[in-house]
Design an enzyme around this catalytic site. Sequence first.
Site, PDB file in Angstrom:
ATOM      1  N   ASP A  58       0.859  -1.179   0.000  1.00  0.00           N
ATOM      2  CA  ASP A  58       0.000   0.000   0.000  1.00  0.00           C
ATOM      3  C   ASP A  58       0.898   1.231   0.000  1.00  0.00           C
ATOM      4  OD1 ASP A  58      -2.959   1.004   0.478  1.00  0.00           O
ATOM      5  OD2 ASP A  58      -1.658   2.223   1.749  1.00  0.00           O
ATOM      6  N   GLU A  60       1.082   5.676   0.202  1.00  0.00           N
ATOM      7  CA  GLU A  60       0.489   6.997   0.415  1.00  0.00           C
ATOM      8  C   GLU A  60       1.224   7.960  -0.506  1.00  0.00           C
ATOM      9  OE1 GLU A  60      -2.187   7.186   2.074  1.00  0.00           O
ATOM     10  OE2 GLU A  60      -2.021   5.161   2.902  1.00  0.00           O
ATOM     11  N   HIS A 199      -5.351   4.972   6.328  1.00  0.00           N
ATOM     12  CA  HIS A 199      -4.566   5.721   5.343  1.00  0.00           C
ATOM     13  C   HIS A 199      -3.109   5.882   5.761  1.00  0.00           C
ATOM     14  CE1 HIS A 199      -7.979   6.611   2.803  1.00  0.00           C
ATOM     15  NE2 HIS A 199      -8.659   7.005   3.870  1.00  0.00           N
ATOM     16  N   ASP A 204      -2.729  -0.166   6.316  1.00  0.00           N
ATOM     17  CA  ASP A 204      -3.622  -0.558   5.233  1.00  0.00           C
ATOM     18  C   ASP A 204      -3.170  -1.870   4.577  1.00  0.00           C
ATOM     19  OD1 ASP A 204      -4.898   1.747   5.841  1.00  0.00           O
ATOM     20  OD2 ASP A 204      -4.694   2.694   3.878  1.00  0.00           O
TER      21      ASP A 204
END
Length: 598
Positions: A58, A60, A199, A204
């Site tokens: 994952d 960001e 997030h 995540d």
Amino acid sequence: MLAPTVWAMSSTPTPTLPIHPALAPAGRTAQASRAHGVQATFDDLGTPLAQVTFVVVDLETTGGSSIECAITEIGAVKVRGGEVLGQFQTLVNPGEPIPAVISVLTGITDSMVAGAPRIATVLPSFLEFVGNSVLVAHNAPFDVGFLRAAADRLGIDWPGYQVLDTVKLARQLVGRDEAPNHKLASLARLFGATQTPDHRALHDARATVDVLHALIGRVGNLGVHTLEELLAYSGRVSEAQRRKRHLARDLPSAPGVYQFRDERGRVLYVGTSVDIRRRVSTYFTASEQRSRMAEMVNLAESVTPIVCATPLEAAVRELRLIAQHEPPYNRRSRRPHRRPWVKVTIEAFPRLSIVRDLRPDGACYAGPFASVHDAQAAIDGVHDVLPLRQCSKRLSRTRASPACMLADLDRCLAPCTLGAATAGYGSVVEQLREALRGSSREVLGLLGHRMRQLSQDERYEEAALARDRLRSLSRAIDRAQRVAALTGVAHLVAARRHPLGGWEIVCARHGRMAGATRTPRGADPMPYIAACTATAEVVEAPAVPAATTLIEETELLLRWLDTDGVRLVEVDGAWTCPLGASAALLEPRRTTRHPVDW
């Protein structure tokens, strides 16, 4: 400054969900099956999910565009067989301010990433962490898209990872009556994941691991137990295509040829593989992207395997079957016997002609060519340097006829006029015949000189045209010489060591593969050679180059004989590979042959 990555290695099983038998390690699969009455997996149809290493990732980022925005955090979890093998987490300095709305969403601020490593430092470490694993992400195009864009900017070759998107999988397994949508937070609540998505990349990724295991549990109850089946289920594969996967179940795991057939037994497609069962099984998965293959699979009702001793035998049998059945879904060599040739005609005043049928008329042939266009290019190349007639009318040695414009341009000796130049026409034709038989240095040299002269005169388009004609002609002459050399050998036996031990034995007669076998590791090869020779096909000497077999088959034999490690065992007669001017214009070839050393 923060460390580029944080690694946490663990063998602790994922604590939230019971392990489905499809994910259980091999030692626990049978026990789980007995306890819960789950049908055993078909491991032989693909890679069992228990043996697959997944890396759930994952990211960001500073925004939604991989072109304009940058990565701020990477989190990943490596799992196999329901167990966590390791974790990867790091903040990334994006080299640009993080928008306020993104900071509110993720909690990542400019001050947090100020001392973090740049993506140029992080990405190589992440790729090392992934290794040969299958990448998993929730909405994979987003995360994988950012990683690939970063690799492109850094000049790093992106590995060809297999990618599994849990969003796509969830859309097929989770109905709206269970969850309002297929967002990660909704699925994490549905499946009771211990990690709540917030997030932050690692959090995540951990939640996605739990979602992945739950989805695999559901799809496992539908009979999906291998990686190939899982990718097929999550990819754009029709239900009809998935239902056909049973066609691969009883096929042999051996090298050879396979034929897809319809309900009437008609051959739809012919292919080869070093592992027939594994290759055929891919036609029912997402790895098969060709639309015409999906159409073919929908029509297929059976698969016929033909186990072969060597990869060369499989390639030869594929050629023969395609030529015999002309399968509608094979695009290559469906009508090899109809490929064009260039012929020096048998007439009072011979000319060059494009033909598709070879006859035992004593004429010289060059080819075959891939297309009529290539054959015409070769003819045009000859006409550029030799004053042969280009008309197609039949001429007489006793009745003169008017000359055409080519005679005025000194591009034809005009034998039609029965003039003084006619006497030299025969020598020009003989010069051409000698070129096609092997002494091609003079003719090709003239064409090469013309190409260079045009280039020096800055007539580059004409020079390029001459170059293409030279290439077509030289390749045709070289092919004809090499094919004729091998078809002239009545009997030849050659051997090559197999990578897994033993020898690959091939018997060729008049350019046709007459027999093939493979010896066991450590065994004396001579009895196998004697048996292969004794049972080999009887092949008569050809009257014309393509009389005994397909030219493509002879070329396959030639390429195999030309590979490193091939040893000649028996040769009835003399076999030489011509290295005239035609071969010199192509890639160099190795001609040395070593004695057999068992």
